[in-house]
Design an enzyme around this catalytic site. Structure first.
Site, PDB file in Angstrom:
ATOM      1  N   LYS A 185       0.859  -1.186   0.000  1.00 33.28           N
ATOM      2  CA  LYS A 185       0.000   0.000   0.000  1.00 33.28           C
ATOM      3  C   LYS A 185       0.896   1.237   0.000  1.00 33.28           C
ATOM      4  CE  LYS A 185      -2.020   2.730   3.223  1.00 33.28           C
ATOM      5  NZ  LYS A 185      -2.021   3.986   2.468  1.00 33.28           N
ATOM      6  N   GLU A 260       9.059   1.552  11.797  1.00 37.99           N
ATOM      7  CA  GLU A 260      10.055   2.628  11.762  1.00 37.99           C
ATOM      8  C   GLU A 260       9.256   3.911  11.912  1.00 37.99           C
ATOM      9  OE1 GLU A 260      12.621   4.979  11.761  1.00 37.99           O
ATOM     10  OE2 GLU A 260      12.178   5.154   9.633  1.00 37.99           O
ATOM     11  N   CYS A 294      12.253  11.444   8.877  1.00 32.70           N
ATOM     12  CA  CYS A 294      12.261  11.031  10.284  1.00 32.70           C
ATOM     13  C   CYS A 294      13.633  11.224  10.889  1.00 32.70           C
ATOM     14  CB  CYS A 294      11.717   9.634  10.494  1.00 32.70           C
ATOM     15  SG  CYS A 294      12.106   8.525   9.223  1.00 32.70           S
ATOM     16  N   GLU A 395       7.432  15.400  17.572  1.00 33.07           N
ATOM     17  CA  GLU A 395       7.836  15.434  16.164  1.00 33.07           C
ATOM     18  C   GLU A 395       6.928  16.388  15.392  1.00 33.07           C
ATOM     19  OE1 GLU A 395       7.452  11.851  13.683  1.00 33.07           O
ATOM     20  OE2 GLU A 395       9.488  12.270  12.990  1.00 33.07           O
TER      21      GLU A 395
HETATM   22  C1  UN1 Z   1      13.260   8.785   6.510  1.00 32.55           C
HETATM   23  O1  UN1 Z   1      13.283   9.975   6.783  1.00 32.55           O
HETATM   24  O2  UN1 Z   1      12.237   8.115   6.705  1.00 32.55           O
HETATM   25  O3  UN1 Z   1      19.295   9.157   6.279  1.00 32.55           O
HETATM   26  C2  UN1 Z   1      14.386   8.080   5.865  1.00 32.55           C
HETATM   27  C3  UN1 Z   1      18.405   9.716   5.674  1.00 32.55           C
HETATM   28  C4  UN1 Z   1      17.820   9.064   4.449  1.00 32.55           C
HETATM   29  C5  UN1 Z   1      16.637   8.228   4.825  1.00 32.55           C
HETATM   30  C6  UN1 Z   1      15.601   8.925   5.640  1.00 32.55           C
HETATM   31  N1  UN1 Z   1      18.824   8.257   3.818  1.00 32.55           N
HETATM   32  O4  UN1 Z   1      17.985  10.803   6.018  1.00 32.55           O
END
Ligand code: UN1
Length: 506
Positions: A185, A260, A294, A395
């Site tokens: 999805k 995650e 993230c 966040e």
């Molecule tokens: C994310 O923000 O979900 O290290 C992944 C990083 C990228 C991946 C981020 N290679 O910021």
């Protein structure tokens, strides 16, 4: 089984379908939703707003396909991923252009997103010839012991919009090389990129039914994937709240759940840091992808001896950033994903103000010429932030960062660790002892020294401590643990019944 050969999606095409058992099909209910560019409101496409019934069909197809796919030799599965990586190379510019339109990130970063998927595909393709287990001695004579990785079955893959090509590759490439099949999805903000991703997998030779796409919303499609009894593994990158719901709803079937989730990542700048370098690292990590990673640096913890200097430099650098559509090569910061994001980000500006933090720059929606139909928010920096303020704890997922003054190294580490999340952290220092202490004491899944909080490479584990996840990691070897189950095998070639732990005098 012959590979499904898919016609490439024409650029002019605007109405899209699900992909189930190697066929593009409408959803059972016939409802649809639109994907629009956050940069200017342009219609990208109309997609099926699928229901539980569509998920059930996709799971059925994935279950059927699993029976053969699990028996395809892993190196052959890997070869398909090599071809997929090659197709991504050929389509890199096209995908990057589409990405900048569909979700807004600037072109250089969109190219990086595709590159990450290329890297991951090649890395996981190579796993086809490894997938190492162990052979060990037996405690008995004439007996052979080994452990092997077994595929698990149908994997439910739920991905976010912020890395719309990279993150599907982090999940789908290892799931496939390990011998699983997939119900995918894509995020409702980036369905076209999800569609392209799967189209290229088909072109690379992934057989019908091995990867299925069901478009739609979390409440319908995601929820059914999570609860479906024939989907033993669910992998999600998303918000903490979604992660909690997924874990709870998957519990009835004791599924393997890989999560995650959020971050509240900090950059520490000590009094001996190279400040020019630190400023570059902060601006890149806080405002790259408009702060919608993230791994974004939403806190900067600064030694008081360099605080004023650093604050002035970071604010000046942020004010030099050019806001605009991602396809314009002169843009540094693109739009944020949608109206809801603008509202959430702005609400944190209000929260920061009311908590008594010092708004140094930004803090407003960019409107007027060229911004009219898009979702643009000015890079925002708060100064004199206290570690317990909400803007330093929650966040925000936007271009907002908080500068927190501290007295020494210990206080910096305490502040960095004093949040519910633990994804990424960074320290700028030229003192090797403090760098090593930070590597040990920062409670995050990833730590950078003299670099920002973003830039993870695909061959190392990716994920975080505390409420960033549930202990799993993706990428690197660690991803294989999500998508396989260990089997220990004992082969007795003595011709008699030997009893472990009982026949001790062999
Ligand atoms: C994310 O923000 O979900 O290290 C992944 C990083 C990228 C991946 C981020 N290679 O910021």
């Amino acid at each position: 089984m012959p590979p499904a050969r898919l016609a490439p999606v024409a650029v002019a095409e605007k109405t899209f379908k699900n992909f189930i058992a190697g066929q593009w099909v409408d959803s059972a209910g016939g409802a649809t939703f639109e994907s629009r560019s956050p940069a200017n409101g342009e219609l990208i496409g109309t997609f099926p707003r699928s229901t539980a019934e569509d998920v059930d069909r996709a799971v059925e197809a994935a279950k059927d396909a699993y029976e053969d796919w699990r028996l395809v030799p892993a190196p052959k599965r890997g070869e398909i991923l090599f071809r997929f990586g090659q197709l991504l190379i050929e389509q890199k510019e096209d995908l990057a252009q589409l990405m900048t339109r569909e979700m807004g990130k600037v072109l250089a970063e969109a190219r990086g997103d595709v590159q990450e998927a290329i890297d991951m595909s090649f890395y996981m393709a190579g796993e086809g010839r490894r997938l190492f287990g162990q052979t060990t001695p037996s405690e008995l004579r004439d007996k052979f012991n080994m452990s092997v990785r077994m595929p698990i079955g149908v994997v439910g893959v739920i991905t976010p919009w912020n890395f719309p090509i990279a993150i599907p590759s982090w999940k789908i490439a290892p799931a496939l090389v390990c011998g699983n099949t997939v119900v995918f999805k894509p995020a409702t903000d980036t369905p076209l990129l999800g569609e392209r991703f799967v189209g290229l997998l088909g072109e690379a030779g992934v057989p019908a039914g091995v990867v299925n796409v069901v478009h739609g919303f979390g409440a319908d499609v995601g929820d059914r994937i999570v609860r479906h009894p024939d989907v033993p593994v669910v992998t999600l990158t998303g918000s903490r709240e979604t992660g909690v719901a997924v874990m709870r709803n998957a519990a009835d079937h004791l599924k393997h759940v890989h999560l995650e989730l959020g971050g509240k990542n900090a950059i520490i700048v000590l009094d001996d840091a190279d400040l020019d370098l630190a400023v570059e690292g902060i601006v890149w990590s806080a405002f790259g992808t408009s702060g919608q990673r993230c791994t974004a640096a939403s806190r900067v913890i600064v030694h008081e001896a360099v605080y004023d200097d650093l604050e002035a430099r970071v604010v000046a650098a942020a004010e030099r950033l050019r806001l605009g559509p991602g396809w314009d090569e002169s843009t540094d910061v693109g739009p944020v994903i949608n109206r809801g994001a603008i509202e959430k980000i702005h609400s944190y500006t209000e929260i920061g103000r009311s908590e008594g933090a010092n708004l140094l720059t930004g803090g407003e929606v960019a409107s007027g010429d060229g911004f009219g139909d898009g979702f643009y928010y000015r890079p925002t920096i708060f100064g004199d932030v206290e570690p317990q303020m909400r803007i330093a704890q929650e966040e925000i997922f936007g271009p907002t960062t908080a500068l927190i003054p501290v007295r020494d190294f210990e206080e910096a580490v305490r502040a960095a660790n004093g949040v519910p999340f633990g994804l990424s952290s960074s320290i700028f220092t030229r003192e090797v002892n403090r760098a090593f202490r930070a590597m040990r004491d920062l409670n995050t899944g990833i730590t950078y020294v003299n670099a920002g909080t973003i830039g993870a490479e695909v061959h190392l584990p990716f994920g975080g401590t505390k409420q960033t996840g549930n202990g799993h990691r993706e990428a690197g070897q660690a991803a294989l643990d999500v998508f396989t189950e260990w089997k220990s095998i004992y082969v007795d070639y003595s011709g008699r019944l030997q009893k472990a732990q009982i026949d001790t005098a062999t």
